[in-house]
Write a protein that holds these residues in place. Structure first.
Motif, PDB file in Angstrom:
ATOM      1  N   VAL A  12       0.839  -1.203   0.000  1.00 12.44           N
ATOM      2  CA  VAL A  12       0.000   0.000   0.000  1.00 12.44           C
ATOM      3  C   VAL A  12       0.874   1.254   0.000  1.00 12.44           C
ATOM      4  CG1 VAL A  12      -1.635   1.324   1.412  1.00 12.44           C
ATOM      5  CG2 VAL A  12      -2.005  -1.114   1.049  1.00 12.44           C
ATOM      6  N   THR A  13       1.955   1.227   0.753  1.00 13.51           N
ATOM      7  CA  THR A  13       2.873   2.366   0.790  1.00 13.51           C
ATOM      8  C   THR A  13       3.492   2.617  -0.580  1.00 13.51           C
ATOM      9  OG1 THR A  13       3.375   1.899   3.104  1.00 13.51           O
ATOM     10  CG2 THR A  13       4.928   3.299   1.917  1.00 13.51           C
ATOM     11  N   ILE A  14       3.905   1.543  -1.246  1.00 13.22           N
ATOM     12  CA  ILE A  14       4.491   1.673  -2.593  1.00 13.22           C
ATOM     13  C   ILE A  14       3.453   2.228  -3.574  1.00 13.22           C
ATOM     14  CG2 ILE A  14       5.422   0.358  -4.553  1.00 13.22           C
ATOM     15  CD1 ILE A  14       7.419   0.842  -2.296  1.00 13.22           C
ATOM     16  N   LEU A  15       2.207   1.747  -3.502  1.00 12.91           N
ATOM     17  CA  LEU A  15       1.156   2.246  -4.401  1.00 12.91           C
ATOM     18  C   LEU A  15       0.865   3.720  -4.151  1.00 12.91           C
ATOM     19  CD1 LEU A  15      -1.370  -0.728  -4.460  1.00 12.91           C
ATOM     20  CD2 LEU A  15       0.059   0.086  -6.332  1.00 12.91           C
ATOM     21  N   LEU A  16       0.793   4.142  -2.895  1.00 15.47           N
ATOM     22  CA  LEU A  16       0.563   5.551  -2.589  1.00 15.47           C
ATOM     23  C   LEU A  16       1.717   6.428  -3.072  1.00 15.47           C
ATOM     24  CD1 LEU A  16      -1.021   5.390   0.978  1.00 15.47           C
ATOM     25  CD2 LEU A  16      -2.119   6.126  -1.146  1.00 15.47           C
ATOM     26  N   LEU A  17       2.922   5.949  -2.875  1.00 21.10           N
ATOM     27  CA  LEU A  17       4.095   6.692  -3.334  1.00 21.10           C
ATOM     28  C   LEU A  17       4.097   6.817  -4.859  1.00 21.10           C
ATOM     29  CD1 LEU A  17       6.712   8.101  -2.508  1.00 21.10           C
ATOM     30  CD2 LEU A  17       7.850   5.900  -2.715  1.00 21.10           C
ATOM     31  N   ALA A  18       3.764   5.727  -5.548  1.00 27.48           N
ATOM     32  CA  ALA A  18       3.708   5.753  -7.011  1.00 27.48           C
ATOM     33  C   ALA A  18       2.614   6.708  -7.495  1.00 27.48           C
ATOM     34  CB  ALA A  18       3.480   4.346  -7.557  1.00 27.48           C
ATOM     35  N   ALA A  19       1.472   6.706  -6.815  1.00 25.92           N
ATOM     36  CA  ALA A  19       0.389   7.618  -7.193  1.00 25.92           C
ATOM     37  C   ALA A  19       0.807   9.071  -7.000  1.00 25.92           C
ATOM     38  CB  ALA A  19      -0.865   7.313  -6.383  1.00 25.92           C
ATOM     39  N   CYS A  20       1.483   9.376  -5.892  1.00 29.38           N
ATOM     40  CA  CYS A  20       1.951  10.750  -5.636  1.00 29.38           C
ATOM     41  C   CYS A  20       2.973  11.190  -6.670  1.00 29.38           C
ATOM     42  CB  CYS A  20       2.532  10.856  -4.235  1.00 29.38           C
ATOM     43  SG  CYS A  20       1.298  10.727  -2.934  1.00 29.38           S
ATOM     44  N   VAL A  21       3.907  10.318  -6.992  1.00 24.38           N
ATOM     45  CA  VAL A  21       4.932  10.653  -7.989  1.00 24.38           C
ATOM     46  C   VAL A  21       4.289  10.844  -9.361  1.00 24.38           C
ATOM     47  CG1 VAL A  21       6.942   9.762  -9.229  1.00 24.38           C
ATOM     48  CG2 VAL A  21       6.834   9.595  -6.739  1.00 24.38           C
ATOM     49  N   GLY A  22       3.392   9.936  -9.745  1.00 26.56           N
ATOM     50  CA  GLY A  22       2.722  10.042 -11.041  1.00 26.56           C
ATOM     51  C   GLY A  22       1.891  11.305 -11.154  1.00 26.56           C
ATOM     52  N   LEU A  23       1.153  11.639 -10.104  1.00 23.34           N
ATOM     53  CA  LEU A  23       0.342  12.852 -10.115  1.00 23.34           C
ATOM     54  C   LEU A  23       1.218  14.097 -10.155  1.00 23.34           C
ATOM     55  CD1 LEU A  23      -2.591  13.707 -10.089  1.00 23.34           C
ATOM     56  CD2 LEU A  23      -2.502  13.742  -7.601  1.00 23.34           C
ATOM     57  N   SER A  24       2.339  14.055  -9.466  1.00 21.02           N
ATOM     58  CA  SER A  24       3.264  15.192  -9.493  1.00 21.02           C
ATOM     59  C   SER A  24       3.853  15.392 -10.881  1.00 21.02           C
ATOM     60  CB  SER A  24       4.390  14.994  -8.483  1.00 21.02           C
ATOM     61  OG  SER A  24       3.883  15.001  -7.175  1.00 21.02           O
ATOM     62  N   ILE A  25       4.148  14.304 -11.566  1.00 22.08           N
ATOM     63  CA  ILE A  25       4.679  14.397 -12.928  1.00 22.08           C
ATOM     64  C   ILE A  25       3.623  14.966 -13.867  1.00 22.08           C
ATOM     65  CG2 ILE A  25       5.451  13.031 -14.915  1.00 22.08           C
ATOM     66  CD1 ILE A  25       6.886  11.204 -12.855  1.00 22.08           C
ATOM     67  N   LEU A  26       2.385  14.487 -13.739  1.00 18.58           N
ATOM     68  CA  LEU A  26       1.304  14.983 -14.600  1.00 18.58           C
ATOM     69  C   LEU A  26       1.000  16.456 -14.341  1.00 18.58           C
ATOM     70  CD1 LEU A  26      -1.198  11.995 -14.522  1.00 18.58           C
ATOM     71  CD2 LEU A  26       0.183  12.752 -16.449  1.00 18.58           C
ATOM     72  N   ALA A  27       1.027  16.863 -13.072  1.00 17.23           N
ATOM     73  CA  ALA A  27       0.667  18.235 -12.717  1.00 17.23           C
ATOM     74  C   ALA A  27       1.822  19.206 -12.920  1.00 17.23           C
ATOM     75  CB  ALA A  27       0.191  18.292 -11.272  1.00 17.23           C
ATOM     76  N   GLY A  28       3.055  18.730 -12.904  1.00 20.50           N
ATOM     77  CA  GLY A  28       4.200  19.602 -13.083  1.00 20.50           C
ATOM     78  C   GLY A  28       5.075  19.706 -11.854  1.00 20.50           C
ATOM     79  N   SER A  29       4.476  19.621 -10.675  1.00 20.42           N
ATOM     80  CA  SER A  29       5.245  19.669  -9.433  1.00 20.42           C
ATOM     81  C   SER A  29       4.358  19.157  -8.299  1.00 20.42           C
ATOM     82  CB  SER A  29       5.709  21.093  -9.124  1.00 20.42           C
ATOM     83  OG  SER A  29       4.623  21.877  -8.692  1.00 20.42           O
ATOM     84  N   PRO A  30       4.948  18.775  -7.171  1.00 21.98           N
ATOM     85  CA  PRO A  30       4.122  18.320  -6.040  1.00 21.98           C
ATOM     86  C   PRO A  30       3.144  19.390  -5.560  1.00 21.98           C
ATOM     87  CG  PRO A  30       6.398  17.672  -5.695  1.00 21.98           C
ATOM     88  CD  PRO A  30       6.368  18.561  -6.905  1.00 21.98           C
ATOM     89  N   LYS A  31       3.571  20.652  -5.566  1.00 24.15           N
ATOM     90  CA  LYS A  31       2.681  21.737  -5.147  1.00 24.15           C
ATOM     91  C   LYS A  31       1.463  21.829  -6.064  1.00 24.15           C
ATOM     92  CE  LYS A  31       2.724  26.582  -5.392  1.00 24.15           C
ATOM     93  NZ  LYS A  31       3.463  27.740  -5.755  1.00 24.15           N
TER      94      LYS A  31
END
Length: 88
Positions: A12-31
């Motif tokens: 679950v931790t790996i999936l959440l981390l992957a989702a955060c990284v993927g969303l950050s890449i799509l959006a442009g930055s974590p912010k």
């Protein structure tokens, strides 16, 4: 700790981390990803305005920066559309 529980938490931790990284890449930055998720939540879009509703009156500042006026003073009962956003 039971091995199945440990591996489940790890997965679950790996999936959440992957989702955060993927969303950050799509959006442009974590912010930007945090802002995108925040405004995508359904409870953020609830409002009471309907088609044909009167807009609330607001005080605006003219382009010279010194003159203030109310929206209703300038519309004279005619329809008005205000668009807020960034077009850059």
């Amino acid at each position: 700790m039971h091995p199945i529980l440990k591996w489940s938490l790890f997965g679950v931790t790996i999936l959440l981390l992957a989702a955060c990284v993927g969303l950050s890449i799509l959006a442009g930055s974590p912010k930007d990803a945090i802002g995108m998720v925040r405004y995508a939540l359904p409870h953020m879009h609830r409002g009471t305005l309907q088609v044909g509703s009167d807009a609330p009156d607001a005080t605006l500042i003219s382009l010279d920066g010194a003159t203030r006026f109310h929206i209703r003073e300038r519309t004279n009962g005619k329809p008005l559309v205000l668009v807020f956003g960034s077009f850059t």
